[in-house]
Scaffold this motif. Sequence first.
Motif, short mmCIF file in Angstrom:
data_model
loop_
_atom_site.label_atom_id
_atom_site.label_comp_id
_atom_site.label_asym_id
_atom_site.label_seq_id
_atom_site.Cartn_x
_atom_site.Cartn_y
_atom_site.Cartn_z
N PRO A 60 0.81 -1.24 0.00
CA PRO A 60 0.00 0.00 0.00
C PRO A 60 0.83 1.27 0.00
N MET A 61 2.09 1.17 0.45
CA MET A 61 2.96 2.35 0.53
C MET A 61 3.74 2.60 -0.76
N ARG A 62 3.81 1.57 -1.61
CA ARG A 62 4.68 1.63 -2.79
C ARG A 62 4.41 2.86 -3.65
N ARG A 63 3.14 3.06 -3.94
CA ARG A 63 2.75 4.17 -4.80
C ARG A 63 3.24 5.51 -4.24
N TYR A 64 3.10 5.69 -2.91
CA TYR A 64 3.48 6.97 -2.30
C TYR A 64 5.00 7.14 -2.29
N GLY A 65 5.70 6.01 -2.07
CA GLY A 65 7.18 6.04 -2.10
C GLY A 65 7.67 6.49 -3.47
N VAL A 66 7.08 5.89 -4.51
CA VAL A 66 7.50 6.23 -5.89
C VAL A 66 7.12 7.67 -6.23
N TYR A 67 5.93 8.09 -5.83
CA TYR A 67 5.51 9.47 -6.10
C TYR A 67 6.45 10.46 -5.41
N ALA A 68 6.75 10.17 -4.14
CA ALA A 68 7.60 11.09 -3.37
C ALA A 68 8.98 11.23 -4.00
N ILE A 69 9.56 10.10 -4.41
CA ILE A 69 10.93 10.17 -4.96
C ILE A 69 10.89 10.85 -6.34
N CYS A 70 9.81 10.63 -7.10
CA CYS A 70 9.70 11.29 -8.41
C CYS A 70 9.59 12.81 -8.22
N LEU A 71 8.90 13.20 -7.17
CA LEU A 71 8.77 14.63 -6.85
C LEU A 71 10.15 15.23 -6.52
N VAL A 72 10.94 14.47 -5.77
CA VAL A 72 12.31 14.92 -5.45
C VAL A 72 13.09 15.12 -6.75
N HIS A 73 12.95 14.17 -7.69
CA HIS A 73 13.69 14.28 -8.96
C HIS A 73 13.21 15.45 -9.80
N VAL A 74 11.91 15.72 -9.76
CA VAL A 74 11.40 16.88 -10.50
C VAL A 74 12.03 18.15 -9.91
N GLY A 75 12.11 18.20 -8.58
CA GLY A 75 12.74 19.34 -7.91
C GLY A 75 14.21 19.49 -8.30
N ILE A 76 14.93 18.36 -8.34
CA ILE A 76 16.35 18.39 -8.72
C ILE A 76 16.49 18.93 -10.15
N ALA A 77 15.60 18.45 -11.02
CA ALA A 77 15.66 18.88 -12.43
C ALA A 77 15.42 20.39 -12.55
N LEU A 78 14.39 20.88 -11.85
CA LEU A 78 14.03 22.30 -12.02
C LEU A 78 15.00 23.23 -11.30
N LEU A 79 15.47 22.82 -10.12
CA LEU A 79 16.29 23.74 -9.33
C LEU A 79 17.78 23.62 -9.62
N MET A 80 18.22 22.46 -10.11
CA MET A 80 19.65 22.31 -10.39
C MET A 80 19.98 22.13 -11.87
N GLY A 81 18.95 22.01 -12.67
CA GLY A 81 19.18 21.86 -14.11
C GLY A 81 19.66 20.46 -14.49
N LEU A 82 19.50 19.49 -13.56
CA LEU A 82 19.95 18.12 -13.87
C LEU A 82 18.78 17.33 -14.50
N TYR A 83 18.37 17.77 -15.68
CA TYR A 83 17.19 17.19 -16.33
C TYR A 83 17.43 15.74 -16.75
N PHE A 84 18.60 15.47 -17.30
CA PHE A 84 18.90 14.14 -17.82
C PHE A 84 18.93 13.13 -16.67
N PHE A 85 19.63 13.49 -15.60
CA PHE A 85 19.73 12.62 -14.43
C PHE A 85 18.34 12.32 -13.86
N SER A 86 17.54 13.37 -13.70
CA SER A 86 16.21 13.20 -13.11
C SER A 86 15.33 12.34 -14.01
N SER A 87 15.39 12.58 -15.31
CA SER A 87 14.57 11.77 -16.24
C SER A 87 14.96 10.30 -16.16
#
Lengths: 196, 300
Positions: free
Chosen positions: B229-256
């Motif tokens: 039941p937690m899997r979905r939230y874990g994946v969503y949360a980490i994807c959100l972190v990656h979106v933040g990394i992409a937008l704030l640090m410009g690491l688009y390739f890494f985040s994708s």
Amino acid sequence: MNKRWQLYIAACFAACHLLYILLVNMYSTITSYQRFYHCAPPTAVATPQHLLGFRPVQMYGMLSGTRHGYGFFAPNVASQYVSVFTLYQAKGAIYKRFTLPTIYSSMGKQRYSVWMNQFQYYVENLKNPDGHAQRYRRYLHASVQSLCRHLLSQWPAAMAIDCSIYLHRPPPLQQAGTTPAVLQEIYQQHYPKFSP
Amino acid sequence: MIDFTTEEKQPLLLFRRVLAWLLGTTMVLFGTDFHSFYSTHGLIDPSLLALKQPFASYSVVSLSQYIASYLCLQPAQSSGLIIGIYLGLCWLFCTQHAFRLYGCCLLLLHISIFSCVSQYSYGVDCISTSLLFYAVCTPSPHSPVFIIWAHTVQIHLCIIYFFGGFDKAMGFHWWDGDALWKALNLPYFKQDFNGVLQLLGKWPWLTRLLSWAIVLIELLYPLAVCIRPMRRYGVYAICLVHVGIALLMGLYFFSSLMILWNALAFVFIPSLLSAYYPQYDMFYLSRISAPTAPVPDRRA
């Protein structure tokens, strides 16, 4: 081949693969911890170092992309190094000043910053009389010289170049907005165009 | 909502296509600087670069020299040819036929360019190489080996996040928020959202909170994805972190790439496992037998 055997072989391979990743990461964690908190190279992890340095193991790590640990920006974010290049005309007047060689893409800038991170070891061992540290300083000096030669070839009117490397320290979080970032010079060299 | 269970191998094909598209696009964007980094006339002399390379003779600089001398090309032309071959292999890798062969060639060329020249190599190169490695090694979902491959991909991702979080938790600067603040202020990392940066500077408590959240999300990710039941939230949360990394640090390739890996491990793979092995229980491997055909669509 029997399906059961296929399964066993695949399971053994997967177990070795994951164990290797775990070993690399544990080694990387210990080394980064000791470097950060004790400013010393690791002493108690000689066995994994030998194992991971074994040529076929290195080759496998490179092939599977698992050669390095995953402690991105950990345990602390290192300050970055910034370059400033100054080109001079024949009479000594400043011709041009810039902070980056001609790099267009953001990935190019990131790769250039990775190259600049080599100055971390240089700063840590600036006064170290050890042979390895001395060789490293010579290597870095030669690398900067090569970069300057490349830049001079791009600007035929320039007769000399100054290369300065600065350590960029952003203000602490509590002083953000009130204190500017600090640039501390750590390396400076002057190269005339026809130096040997 | 796409139903991945209806088409045989569709998720794996999609994974390969997205990976190839990401690699190809990044190469196109980086192509303007390729010659400056990986050619004989680059920023740093190749002989100096070779001194710190474990496999210097396999590096793209040696390859470029060989191509230039064999085909009598200029260094820039030789670099252009290598970029062309790389893009061609990315395109061929998307196809259904002989994808492993093209994938192997692409993997070797990718390593030769981005991993062998260690002075310019960083985290994103390890991640892209690992994803290519897993894409090349993908067994057919009909084979029981597929289950082992699937769990290897999932466990590897958990190891990445666990050690990422664990190493951060060891540094006190991640707990007082300074490390995140410093990471967002790195001079060569492009910030597209300076307003957010100013906001974080104005409210240090927010930076500290985000810093704790990143450490905790990374540390708890392996646990979260193991509890259904937690899997979905874990994946969503980490994807959100990656979106933040992409937008704030410009690491688009890494985040994708990391979002793609998450999608592969916890969206594509579970859908394939439920389609091909509905009775699957990971603790009873001896009971696994490969089905002769995929299970029909449950809605049919």
